[in-house]
Every structure is written in C-alpha cells, then in structure tokens.
Write a protein that holds these residues in place. Structure first.
Motif, PDB file in Angstrom:
ATOM      1  N   MET A 165       0.838  -1.207   0.000  1.00 14.74           N
ATOM      2  CA  MET A 165       0.000   0.000   0.000  1.00 14.74           C
ATOM      3  C   MET A 165       0.867   1.250   0.000  1.00 14.74           C
ATOM      4  SD  MET A 165      -3.539  -0.644   1.854  1.00 14.74           S
ATOM      5  CE  MET A 165      -3.200  -1.231   3.479  1.00 14.74           C
ATOM      6  N   ARG A 166       1.951   1.213   0.773  1.00 13.50           N
ATOM      7  CA  ARG A 166       2.825   2.380   0.826  1.00 13.50           C
ATOM      8  C   ARG A 166       3.546   2.590  -0.498  1.00 13.50           C
ATOM      9  NH1 ARG A 166       5.212   0.930   4.807  1.00 13.50           N
ATOM     10  NH2 ARG A 166       7.109   0.055   3.962  1.00 13.50           N
ATOM     11  N   VAL A 167       4.145   1.519  -1.012  1.00 15.30           N
ATOM     12  CA  VAL A 167       4.907   1.639  -2.263  1.00 15.30           C
ATOM     13  C   VAL A 167       4.006   2.067  -3.415  1.00 15.30           C
ATOM     14  CG1 VAL A 167       6.235   0.359  -3.985  1.00 15.30           C
ATOM     15  CG2 VAL A 167       6.651  -0.047  -1.546  1.00 15.30           C
ATOM     16  N   ILE A 168       2.876   1.406  -3.565  1.00 14.92           N
ATOM     17  CA  ILE A 168       1.996   1.700  -4.696  1.00 14.92           C
ATOM     18  C   ILE A 168       1.358   3.085  -4.566  1.00 14.92           C
ATOM     19  CG2 ILE A 168      -0.080   0.991  -5.958  1.00 14.92           C
ATOM     20  CD1 ILE A 168       2.381  -0.798  -6.369  1.00 14.92           C
ATOM     21  N   SER A 169       1.030   3.477  -3.340  1.00 15.90           N
ATOM     22  CA  SER A 169       0.425   4.803  -3.205  1.00 15.90           C
ATOM     23  C   SER A 169       1.442   5.892  -3.556  1.00 15.90           C
ATOM     24  CB  SER A 169      -0.150   5.007  -1.800  1.00 15.90           C
ATOM     25  OG  SER A 169       0.875   5.011  -0.839  1.00 15.90           O
ATOM     26  N   ARG A 170       2.724   5.606  -3.351  1.00 13.10           N
ATOM     27  CA  ARG A 170       3.746   6.569  -3.769  1.00 13.10           C
ATOM     28  C   ARG A 170       3.985   6.502  -5.278  1.00 13.10           C
ATOM     29  NH1 ARG A 170       7.778   5.472   1.348  1.00 13.10           N
ATOM     30  NH2 ARG A 170       6.943   7.059   2.741  1.00 13.10           N
ATOM     31  N   ILE A 171       4.163   5.300  -5.778  1.00 11.21           N
ATOM     32  CA  ILE A 171       4.451   5.148  -7.216  1.00 11.21           C
ATOM     33  C   ILE A 171       3.356   5.792  -8.065  1.00 11.21           C
ATOM     34  CG2 ILE A 171       4.621   3.446  -9.093  1.00 11.21           C
ATOM     35  CD1 ILE A 171       7.128   3.593  -7.398  1.00 11.21           C
ATOM     36  N   LEU A 172       2.105   5.522  -7.692  1.00  5.40           N
ATOM     37  CA  LEU A 172       0.986   6.038  -8.489  1.00  5.40           C
ATOM     38  C   LEU A 172       0.388   7.309  -7.897  1.00  5.40           C
ATOM     39  CD1 LEU A 172      -0.767   2.637  -9.359  1.00  5.40           C
ATOM     40  CD2 LEU A 172       0.882   3.936 -10.716  1.00  5.40           C
ATOM     41  N   LYS A 173       1.028   7.819  -6.825  1.00  2.00           N
ATOM     42  CA  LYS A 173       0.572   9.033  -6.155  1.00  2.00           C
ATOM     43  C   LYS A 173      -0.933   8.956  -5.839  1.00  2.00           C
ATOM     44  CE  LYS A 173       0.794  14.075  -6.323  1.00  2.00           C
ATOM     45  NZ  LYS A 173       0.694  15.221  -7.241  1.00  2.00           N
ATOM     46  N   ILE A 174      -1.259   7.933  -5.088  1.00  3.73           N
ATOM     47  CA  ILE A 174      -2.648   7.755  -4.673  1.00  3.73           C
ATOM     48  C   ILE A 174      -2.844   8.474  -3.340  1.00  3.73           C
ATOM     49  CG2 ILE A 174      -4.343   6.058  -3.878  1.00  3.73           C
ATOM     50  CD1 ILE A 174      -3.020   4.079  -5.902  1.00  3.73           C
ATOM     51  N   GLU A 175      -3.718   9.466  -3.335  1.00  4.31           N
ATOM     52  CA  GLU A 175      -3.861  10.294  -2.138  1.00  4.31           C
ATOM     53  C   GLU A 175      -5.118   9.969  -1.351  1.00  4.31           C
ATOM     54  OE1 GLU A 175      -3.095  13.774  -4.756  1.00  4.31           O
ATOM     55  OE2 GLU A 175      -1.740  14.432  -3.171  1.00  4.31           O
ATOM     56  N   GLU A 176      -5.391   8.687  -1.259  1.00  8.95           N
ATOM     57  CA  GLU A 176      -6.547   8.225  -0.471  1.00  8.95           C
ATOM     58  C   GLU A 176      -6.036   7.646   0.845  1.00  8.95           C
ATOM     59  OE1 GLU A 176      -9.793   8.107  -1.845  1.00  8.95           O
ATOM     60  OE2 GLU A 176      -9.091   9.053  -3.704  1.00  8.95           O
ATOM     61  N   ASP A 177      -6.886   7.642   1.838  1.00  5.71           N
ATOM     62  CA  ASP A 177      -6.550   7.116   3.158  1.00  5.71           C
ATOM     63  C   ASP A 177      -6.388   5.590   3.093  1.00  5.71           C
ATOM     64  OD1 ASP A 177      -6.344   6.382   5.772  1.00  5.71           O
ATOM     65  OD2 ASP A 177      -8.172   7.381   6.454  1.00  5.71           O
ATOM     66  N   ILE A 178      -5.151   5.113   3.324  1.00  4.24           N
ATOM     67  CA  ILE A 178      -4.913   3.667   3.202  1.00  4.24           C
ATOM     68  C   ILE A 178      -5.517   2.876   4.355  1.00  4.24           C
ATOM     69  CG2 ILE A 178      -2.816   3.937   1.837  1.00  4.24           C
ATOM     70  CD1 ILE A 178      -1.268   3.109   4.433  1.00  4.24           C
ATOM     71  N   ALA A 179      -6.051   3.570   5.353  1.00  2.22           N
ATOM     72  CA  ALA A 179      -6.750   2.877   6.430  1.00  2.22           C
ATOM     73  C   ALA A 179      -8.135   2.401   5.974  1.00  2.22           C
ATOM     74  CB  ALA A 179      -6.877   3.774   7.656  1.00  2.22           C
ATOM     75  N   LYS A 180      -8.585   2.934   4.837  1.00  2.00           N
ATOM     76  CA  LYS A 180      -9.922   2.577   4.340  1.00  2.00           C
ATOM     77  C   LYS A 180      -9.877   1.330   3.454  1.00  2.00           C
ATOM     78  CE  LYS A 180     -11.951   6.783   5.333  1.00  2.00           C
ATOM     79  NZ  LYS A 180     -12.575   6.808   6.637  1.00  2.00           N
ATOM     80  N   VAL A 181     -10.902   0.511   3.585  1.00  2.00           N
ATOM     81  CA  VAL A 181     -11.009  -0.702   2.775  1.00  2.00           C
ATOM     82  C   VAL A 181     -11.026  -0.361   1.286  1.00  2.00           C
ATOM     83  CG1 VAL A 181     -12.423  -2.719   2.267  1.00  2.00           C
ATOM     84  CG2 VAL A 181     -12.266  -1.871   4.609  1.00  2.00           C
ATOM     85  N   LYS A 182     -11.724   0.710   0.973  1.00  3.69           N
ATOM     86  CA  LYS A 182     -11.856   1.139  -0.409  1.00  3.69           C
ATOM     87  C   LYS A 182     -10.484   1.366  -1.062  1.00  3.69           C
ATOM     88  CE  LYS A 182     -13.551   5.104  -2.954  1.00  3.69           C
ATOM     89  NZ  LYS A 182     -13.707   6.530  -2.639  1.00  3.69           N
ATOM     90  N   THR A 183      -9.584   1.981  -0.303  1.00  3.55           N
ATOM     91  CA  THR A 183      -8.251   2.258  -0.836  1.00  3.55           C
ATOM     92  C   THR A 183      -7.482   0.967  -1.082  1.00  3.55           C
ATOM     93  OG1 THR A 183      -8.274   4.294   0.440  1.00  3.55           O
ATOM     94  CG2 THR A 183      -6.169   3.607  -0.473  1.00  3.55           C
ATOM     95  N   ARG A 184      -7.616   0.035  -0.153  1.00  6.33           N
ATOM     96  CA  ARG A 184      -6.971  -1.268  -0.327  1.00  6.33           C
ATOM     97  C   ARG A 184      -7.443  -1.921  -1.624  1.00  6.33           C
ATOM     98  NH1 ARG A 184      -5.804  -6.534   0.429  1.00  6.33           N
ATOM     99  NH2 ARG A 184      -7.816  -6.913  -0.526  1.00  6.33           N
ATOM    100  N   ASN A 185      -8.722  -1.794  -1.898  1.00  6.95           N
ATOM    101  CA  ASN A 185      -9.280  -2.381  -3.114  1.00  6.95           C
ATOM    102  C   ASN A 185      -8.761  -1.685  -4.375  1.00  6.95           C
ATOM    103  OD1 ASN A 185     -10.784  -4.396  -1.827  1.00  6.95           O
ATOM    104  ND2 ASN A 185     -12.496  -3.001  -1.449  1.00  6.95           N
ATOM    105  N   ILE A 186      -8.614  -0.364  -4.283  1.00  6.86           N
ATOM    106  CA  ILE A 186      -8.048   0.382  -5.410  1.00  6.86           C
ATOM    107  C   ILE A 186      -6.641  -0.116  -5.705  1.00  6.86           C
ATOM    108  CG2 ILE A 186      -7.167   2.645  -6.123  1.00  6.86           C
ATOM    109  CD1 ILE A 186      -9.527   3.897  -4.569  1.00  6.86           C
ATOM    110  N   ILE A 187      -5.851  -0.262  -4.626  1.00  8.53           N
ATOM    111  CA  ILE A 187      -4.460  -0.674  -4.798  1.00  8.53           C
ATOM    112  C   ILE A 187      -4.367  -2.107  -5.311  1.00  8.53           C
ATOM    113  CG2 ILE A 187      -2.320  -1.128  -3.532  1.00  8.53           C
ATOM    114  CD1 ILE A 187      -2.808   1.442  -2.024  1.00  8.53           C
ATOM    115  N   GLU A 188      -5.266  -2.949  -4.837  1.00  7.56           N
ATOM    116  CA  GLU A 188      -5.288  -4.315  -5.329  1.00  7.56           C
ATOM    117  C   GLU A 188      -5.557  -4.354  -6.839  1.00  7.56           C
ATOM    118  OE1 GLU A 188      -6.872  -7.442  -2.686  1.00  7.56           O
ATOM    119  OE2 GLU A 188      -8.236  -7.879  -4.331  1.00  7.56           O
ATOM    120  N   LYS A 189      -6.460  -3.499  -7.256  1.00  6.34           N
ATOM    121  CA  LYS A 189      -6.782  -3.438  -8.679  1.00  6.34           C
ATOM    122  C   LYS A 189      -5.590  -2.947  -9.499  1.00  6.34           C
ATOM    123  CE  LYS A 189     -10.351  -1.611 -11.742  1.00  6.34           C
ATOM    124  NZ  LYS A 189     -11.248  -0.460 -11.931  1.00  6.34           N
TER     125      LYS A 189
END
Length: 357
Positions: A149-173
DNA sequence: AACACGGGGGC
DNA sequence: GCCCCAGTGTT
C-alpha cells in the motif's frame, strides 16, 4: 502527444527495473528455501503485523516441530499455543490449526491452489490468499499488505486514506494491472522487500530506489507525504492488581483465560480489575471469583503493558493462601518449574521475576 | 465501517 | 510518546 501520454506508466520497464533489483538484492529468508505451500502459509500468518526479524526464530522452531500439515493437524492445541508464545495475535495460531485440519479433512492434505477454496480457510484473508497463490503457486494474484500500500500509493501518487477498505481495493486493482505475469512470486516479494528496505514509512531512500523514475510521488516531491493514513485512537488504560498467590508448598496459582477474546486460552496470574472491584473488597472478590482465601502481603512492583487497543497498568502483590481442591478447572497450583510448560502472555512473563522458590 | 486483537522496534 | 509492521474476524 499530450501530457497524459508523457506521464503514462511504463509497465514493462517498471517490472524489469523492480525484478532485476530483486534478483540481485533479495534476502535469504528461511521461508524462501523452497515453495512448499504449507511453509509459505505458516510464514505469511506469522508475518501478519509482525517484523521479519521477530518471525525468523519462531518459524524455525514451528516448522521443526510441525513440518507438515499432518503434524500440525494432529498437534495439541496448548502446545501450538506454547510454540506461538510471545508472537502475539494468538487467534492466528488457533485459526491456522483449524484451517490445516480443514485442508487434511477436505483437500487430501494439499493446500488449495484456487482463490475460492484457499480464501475460505480460517485466517486466510485477501492478503494471505494472494501471497500463497503467488509465492507458492506462481499465480499473478495481488498480495496487498502495508508495504505494498505504501509503495503503490507513492508510485501512483494515490492520495486516499490507506486505512480505508476502499483504498486497499483500489491498490489491489492497480497491482493486478502491473503485476508480472512471468514471475508474480518475485514481483510481490520484490515490492515487500523494497517497502521494508528502501521505500520506508519515514525518510524513504529514494536515491537508491530501483523504480525511482517510475515514481509519481517522487516526481512531485511528495514522497514524504504519502501514504495518507488516518490515526488510530488512543488506548484506554485499565488498572489491575495482579497477584502472585503462593501456597504452603511453594506453588503459585495460575488461571487459564477464557477461550475467546484477548489472549484467549493463555495462562496468567490472577488479576483483579480495580475499577470494577475496588481496593477494599479485593480479598472478598478473590474468594468469590476463585474460591481462594488469600492474604495480601508485599507490594512487589508495577508493570505497564501496552496492547494495540488498551494499556494494562499492573500493580503486583504477593499473597498467601492454603491449598484447596478447587472446583475450577481453569485454576492450577504450579511450582516455578512446572510454570514454564504453560503458554503465558509477555505481560505475565515479566512478572515471573518476582517469583521465589 | 469500526473495532478487537500482541508485541517489538525505530525515532 | 507516536508510528509502523508480510492482516483477519467480528459486529
């Protein structure tokens, strides 16, 4: 060419840069000796919320004691708990054994290689399912943990709260999009290794990062602001008086905790919840709760123990009692040698320094 | 969606 | 002290 094309993610190059780095730098970890699905499974359960260095000695001892699903399936639950002692999140051990027994009973002892069956096993959630399918079975499945979650949110500059299930699903996709089909096992482990050594939570070592040129956070200079994560709330403090109750044979009273909830089925010295009982009624409460007539003696010390959600504040007192044939099956008198055979939480292991012959 | 569930280590 | 860690199950 518009700007979108210029900043478009180069998947092939990304995979190649990440994988070459991994092939060169991957750590020699005990669960990477082979691809035995059972061993991968055990390691992944142990690694949940737990550092690699902590897991290594536990993994060796556990596999030595329970080399196959059949050994673990046949094992005594208390002994499994003893093997897990100190590792924390003890329901992991219980769920692992439950699941292993299911594998023996329903799948001929073979760890299922498909998402549906594997994911239905106790203790195997989306992360562990993906980890086993990719690492043991070379399937291109995402295994999204905190590192990913940390690596991918940086690589793709995802600015969503990684504590949320929704964000985990985005990153999984996203991972499903960019994962290497040639070597998914290495791809997933590469991101995790990168996350633990280079793309760290604080002060990431971007100058040494093999995928720096693919990183949108780095490009925009916001790597220190990502990932975004909402804070956990503060732990509530709970005061107890913990009792080292000794009888005339120099045996101490220990009790087994209830079989669900915090530290389920582990053993401990009796604890009195002061907020509920009050100090005046302490000895009466012990009698009503345990059937033991005790006399409180010396104050031996204090102990603070921090859990993820609560804090125990323990005042430790020595006490005396006379041996009784207790009706309570969860209560035992043991000497300081016998006590070592029982699984104890770390908080109560710390109290053992106050025991005497 | 929020919370329960351990323990250790970095800063 | 605060944050993090190869998350899952329950409510």
């Amino acid at each position: 060419m518009n700007e979108e094309v210029l900043t478009e993610f180069n998947k092939q190059q990304f995979q190649q840069d990440l994988l070459s780095w991994y092939y060169q730098h991957k750590r020699d970890l005990p669960w990477r000796q082979d691809q035995d699905p059972y061993k991968v499974w055990v390691s992944e359960i142990m690694l949940q919320q737990t550092k690699v260095d902590t897991v290594i000695p536990y993994f060796y001892r556990f596999i030595d004691k329970y080399p196959t699903v059949y050994d673990l399936a046949a094992a005594d639950e208390q002994e499994v708990l003893k093997a897990w002692e100190g590792l924390g999140y003890y329901s992991r051990a219980k769920n692992l054994q439950t699941a292993v027994r299911e594998v023996v009973a329903s799948y001929g002892g073979v760890v299922p290689a498909n998402p549906k069956e594997l994911g239905s096993l106790k203790g195997i959630g989306p992360y562990t399912r993906g980890a086993i399918l990719s690492i043991a079975y070379n399937q291109p499945e995402p295994a999204v943990d905190g590192n990913v979650m940390r690596v991918i949110s940086r690589i793709l500059k995802i600015e969503e709260d990684i504590a949320k299930v929704k964000t985990r699903n985005i990153i999984e996709k996203e991972v499903r999009e960019i994962i290497s089909k040639d070597d998914p096992a290495s791809f997933n482990q590469a991101i995790m290794d990168l996350g633990s050594s280079i793309c760290t939570p604080k002060a990431p070592a971007c100058t040494f990062c093999p995928i720096q040129e693919h990183c949108r956070a780095y490009a925009d200079g916001v790597q220190d602001e990502l990932p975004i994560k909402s804070k956990a709330k503060k732990q509530k403090k709970i005061p107890y008086i913990a009792l080292l109750i000794k009888n005339e044979n120099n045996e101490y009273v220990i009790e087994q905790r209830q079989d669900s909830g915090l530290l389920a089925n582990l053993w401990q010295f009796p604890m009195v919840p002061i907020d509920e009982v009050g100090r005046k009624d302490l000895e009466n409460w012990v009698f009503s709760e345990y059937g033991l007539k005790v006399k409180i003696k010396e104050h031996k010390g204090n102990l603070k123990h921090v859990f993820s959600h609560i804090i125990w504040q323990l005042e430790i007192y020595e006490a005396e009692t006379i041996n009784v044939a207790s009706e309570d099956q969860r209560l035992r008198f043991v000497n300081i040698h016998e006590i070592k055979g029982y699984p104890f939480p770390v908080s109560h292991q710390k109290m053992m320094k106050y025991l005497s012959e």
